[in-house]
Design a protein around this motif. Structure first.
Motif, PDB file in Angstrom:
ATOM      1  N   ALA A   2      60.127 -23.252  31.498  1.00  0.00           N
ATOM      2  CA  ALA A   2      60.758 -21.823  31.072  1.00  0.00           C
ATOM      3  C   ALA A   2      62.127 -21.965  30.939  1.00  0.00           C
ATOM      4  O   ALA A   2      62.642 -21.262  29.883  1.00  0.00           O
ATOM      5  N   THR A   3      62.620 -22.825  31.716  1.00  0.00           N
ATOM      6  CA  THR A   3      64.299 -23.044  31.701  1.00  0.00           C
ATOM      7  C   THR A   3      64.839 -23.580  30.357  1.00  0.00           C
ATOM      8  O   THR A   3      65.555 -23.169  29.733  1.00  0.00           O
ATOM      9  N   LEU A   4      64.189 -24.550  29.914  1.00  0.00           N
ATOM     10  CA  LEU A   4      64.254 -25.294  28.562  1.00  0.00           C
ATOM     11  C   LEU A   4      64.249 -24.348  27.479  1.00  0.00           C
ATOM     12  O   LEU A   4      64.892 -24.415  26.417  1.00  0.00           O
ATOM     13  N   VAL A   5      62.950 -23.505  27.375  1.00  0.00           N
ATOM     14  CA  VAL A   5      62.592 -22.581  26.423  1.00  0.00           C
ATOM     15  C   VAL A   5      63.748 -21.620  26.660  1.00  0.00           C
ATOM     16  O   VAL A   5      64.227 -21.242  25.331  1.00  0.00           O
ATOM     17  N   ARG A   6      64.097 -21.147  27.353  1.00  0.00           N
ATOM     18  CA  ARG A   6      65.311 -20.097  27.427  1.00  0.00           C
ATOM     19  C   ARG A   6      66.516 -20.801  27.017  1.00  0.00           C
ATOM     20  O   ARG A   6      67.392 -19.954  26.458  1.00  0.00           O
ATOM     21  N   LEU A   7      66.876 -22.078  27.391  1.00  0.00           N
ATOM     22  CA  LEU A   7      68.236 -22.445  26.893  1.00  0.00           C
ATOM     23  C   LEU A   7      68.416 -22.805  25.369  1.00  0.00           C
ATOM     24  O   LEU A   7      69.190 -22.787  24.928  1.00  0.00           O
ATOM     25  N   ARG A   8      67.010 -22.905  24.961  1.00  0.00           N
ATOM     26  CA  ARG A   8      66.912 -23.151  23.495  1.00  0.00           C
ATOM     27  C   ARG A   8      67.123 -22.042  22.597  1.00  0.00           C
ATOM     28  O   ARG A   8      66.917 -22.068  21.352  1.00  0.00           O
ATOM     29  N   GLY A   9      67.031 -20.819  23.183  1.00  0.00           N
ATOM     30  CA  GLY A   9      67.156 -19.807  22.627  1.00  0.00           C
ATOM     31  C   GLY A   9      65.913 -19.116  21.882  1.00  0.00           C
ATOM     32  O   GLY A   9      65.944 -18.030  21.296  1.00  0.00           O
ATOM     33  N   ARG A  10      64.840 -19.400  22.520  1.00  0.00           N
ATOM     34  CA  ARG A  10      63.460 -19.198  21.607  1.00  0.00           C
ATOM     35  C   ARG A  10      62.647 -18.189  22.441  1.00  0.00           C
ATOM     36  O   ARG A  10      61.315 -18.319  22.386  1.00  0.00           O
ATOM     37  N   TRP A  11      62.930 -17.700  23.617  1.00  0.00           N
ATOM     38  CA  TRP A  11      62.283 -17.031  24.559  1.00  0.00           C
ATOM     39  C   TRP A  11      61.832 -15.779  23.882  1.00  0.00           C
ATOM     40  O   TRP A  11      60.569 -15.413  24.221  1.00  0.00           O
ATOM     41  N   ALA A  12      62.393 -15.212  22.915  1.00  0.00           N
ATOM     42  CA  ALA A  12      61.638 -14.055  22.260  1.00  0.00           C
ATOM     43  C   ALA A  12      60.680 -14.434  21.431  1.00  0.00           C
ATOM     44  O   ALA A  12      60.015 -13.464  20.482  1.00  0.00           O
ATOM     45  N   VAL A  13      60.428 -15.534  20.817  1.00  0.00           N
ATOM     46  CA  VAL A  13      59.226 -16.040  20.132  1.00  0.00           C
ATOM     47  C   VAL A  13      57.955 -15.696  20.820  1.00  0.00           C
ATOM     48  O   VAL A  13      57.817 -15.981  21.954  1.00  0.00           O
ATOM     49  N   PRO A  14      57.027 -15.067  20.127  1.00  0.00           N
ATOM     50  CA  PRO A  14      55.702 -14.654  20.529  1.00  0.00           C
ATOM     51  C   PRO A  14      54.996 -15.747  21.068  1.00  0.00           C
ATOM     52  O   PRO A  14      54.944 -16.727  20.332  1.00  0.00           O
ATOM     53  N   GLY A  15      54.515 -15.906  22.089  1.00  0.00           N
ATOM     54  CA  GLY A  15      53.409 -16.786  22.408  1.00  0.00           C
ATOM     55  C   GLY A  15      54.187 -18.005  23.326  1.00  0.00           C
ATOM     56  O   GLY A  15      53.539 -18.766  23.756  1.00  0.00           O
ATOM     57  N   THR A  16      55.501 -17.964  23.555  1.00  0.00           N
ATOM     58  CA  THR A  16      56.278 -18.873  24.230  1.00  0.00           C
ATOM     59  C   THR A  16      55.898 -19.116  25.637  1.00  0.00           C
ATOM     60  O   THR A  16      55.649 -20.166  26.011  1.00  0.00           O
ATOM     61  N   ILE A  17      55.618 -17.802  26.234  1.00  0.00           N
ATOM     62  CA  ILE A  17      55.040 -18.261  27.848  1.00  0.00           C
ATOM     63  C   ILE A  17      53.687 -18.490  27.828  1.00  0.00           C
ATOM     64  O   ILE A  17      53.412 -19.682  28.689  1.00  0.00           O
ATOM     65  N   GLY A  18      52.770 -18.321  26.918  1.00  0.00           N
ATOM     66  CA  GLY A  18      51.365 -19.055  27.081  1.00  0.00           C
ATOM     67  C   GLY A  18      51.708 -20.289  26.620  1.00  0.00           C
ATOM     68  O   GLY A  18      50.846 -21.291  27.271  1.00  0.00           O
ATOM     69  N   ARG A  19      52.378 -20.556  25.522  1.00  0.00           N
ATOM     70  CA  ARG A  19      52.687 -22.382  25.308  1.00  0.00           C
ATOM     71  C   ARG A  19      53.256 -23.001  26.516  1.00  0.00           C
ATOM     72  O   ARG A  19      52.735 -24.053  26.894  1.00  0.00           O
ATOM     73  N   ALA A  20      54.130 -22.479  27.069  1.00  0.00           N
ATOM     74  CA  ALA A  20      54.752 -23.214  28.481  1.00  0.00           C
ATOM     75  C   ALA A  20      53.430 -23.093  29.387  1.00  0.00           C
ATOM     76  O   ALA A  20      53.659 -24.252  30.112  1.00  0.00           O
ATOM     77  N   LEU A  21      53.004 -22.145  29.569  1.00  0.00           N
ATOM     78  CA  LEU A  21      51.837 -22.269  30.492  1.00  0.00           C
ATOM     79  C   LEU A  21      50.689 -23.225  30.243  1.00  0.00           C
ATOM     80  O   LEU A  21      50.246 -23.981  30.920  1.00  0.00           O
ATOM     81  N   ARG A  22      50.397 -23.266  29.037  1.00  0.00           N
ATOM     82  CA  ARG A  22      49.452 -24.372  28.680  1.00  0.00           C
ATOM     83  C   ARG A  22      50.009 -25.595  28.854  1.00  0.00           C
ATOM     84  O   ARG A  22      49.127 -26.730  29.341  1.00  0.00           O
ATOM     85  N   TRP A  23      50.974 -26.117  28.621  1.00  0.00           N
ATOM     86  CA  TRP A  23      51.606 -27.342  28.788  1.00  0.00           C
ATOM     87  C   TRP A  23      51.769 -27.639  30.137  1.00  0.00           C
ATOM     88  O   TRP A  23      51.660 -28.844  30.649  1.00  0.00           O
ATOM     89  N   THR A  24      52.248 -26.695  30.719  1.00  0.00           N
ATOM     90  CA  THR A  24      52.121 -26.713  32.267  1.00  0.00           C
ATOM     91  C   THR A  24      50.593 -27.162  32.951  1.00  0.00           C
ATOM     92  O   THR A  24      50.670 -28.141  33.792  1.00  0.00           O
ATOM     93  N   GLY A  25      49.855 -26.422  32.651  1.00  0.00           N
ATOM     94  CA  GLY A  25      48.277 -26.777  32.787  1.00  0.00           C
ATOM     95  C   GLY A  25      48.050 -28.362  32.557  1.00  0.00           C
ATOM     96  O   GLY A  25      47.353 -28.791  33.231  1.00  0.00           O
ATOM     97  N   VAL A  26      48.365 -28.578  31.261  1.00  0.00           N
ATOM     98  CA  VAL A  26      48.107 -30.130  31.025  1.00  0.00           C
ATOM     99  C   VAL A  26      48.835 -30.972  31.808  1.00  0.00           C
ATOM    100  O   VAL A  26      48.291 -32.045  32.092  1.00  0.00           O
ATOM    101  N   ALA A  27      50.188 -30.826  31.978  1.00  0.00           N
ATOM    102  CA  ALA A  27      50.780 -31.757  32.959  1.00  0.00           C
ATOM    103  C   ALA A  27      50.313 -31.647  34.330  1.00  0.00           C
ATOM    104  O   ALA A  27      50.196 -32.918  34.926  1.00  0.00           O
ATOM    105  N   ALA A  28      49.866 -30.444  34.746  1.00  0.00           N
ATOM    106  CA  ALA A  28      49.404 -30.494  36.112  1.00  0.00           C
ATOM    107  C   ALA A  28      47.980 -31.471  36.379  1.00  0.00           C
ATOM    108  O   ALA A  28      47.792 -31.990  37.180  1.00  0.00           O
TER     109      ALA A  28
END
Length: 138
Positions: free
Chosen positions: A17-43
């Motif tokens: 979430a921090t990396l996405v926020r720092l890249r300025g792409r937080w407003a892109v639709p689906g970013t939270i879902g994508r971050a959660l999906r990759w967090t689930g894969v990593a977990a």
């Protein structure tokens, strides 16, 4: 051990979430879902790596399918996310499959995979887009 896994998942999510926020792409639709999906894969991968020595010593060759089912499910989510096809459907099916796998093997190593299943479930909920309101034509 589950507290350590939960802590690692939380740190992974906050990092993404921090990396996405720092890249300025937080407003892109689906970013939270994508971050959660990759967090689930990593977990899922992290849990499988952590359980591999214990399971291989205890279960032998059966550890291949005990860990293989969640790993294949996480790989399917990763492929769906990268291709952008049927992401919400695939994430929902994987969340249900991993939750069922975790509950079936609840007394053994499968219980640890309930946490990524919850993360995938939340990602599936964030991936659903509301349908547009239809107005009756006059």
């Amino acid at each position: 051990m589950i507290a350590a896994v939960a802590g690692v998942c939380l740190v992974l999510f906050l990092t993404v979430a921090t990396l996405v926020r720092l890249r300025g792409r937080w407003a892109v639709p689906g970013t939270i879902g994508r971050a959660l999906r990759w967090t689930g894969v990593a977990a899922t991968v992290g849990i499988a790596v952590a359980l591999l020595p214990v399971l291989s010593a205890d279960s032998g060759s059966a550890s291949a399918y005990l860990l293989g089912v969640p790993l294949v499910a996480a790989a399917v989510v990763a492929v769906a996310d990268l291709t952008g096809r049927a992401v919400a459907f695939v994430t929902t099916v994987v969340a249900l499959a991993m939750a069922a796998w975790g509950l079936v093997l609840g007394l053994g190593p499968g219980f640890y995979f309930v946490l990524p299943a919850l993360v995938f479930g939340i990602a599936a909920l964030t991936s659903v887009r509301p349908r547009g309101l239809t107005t009756p034509s006059a």
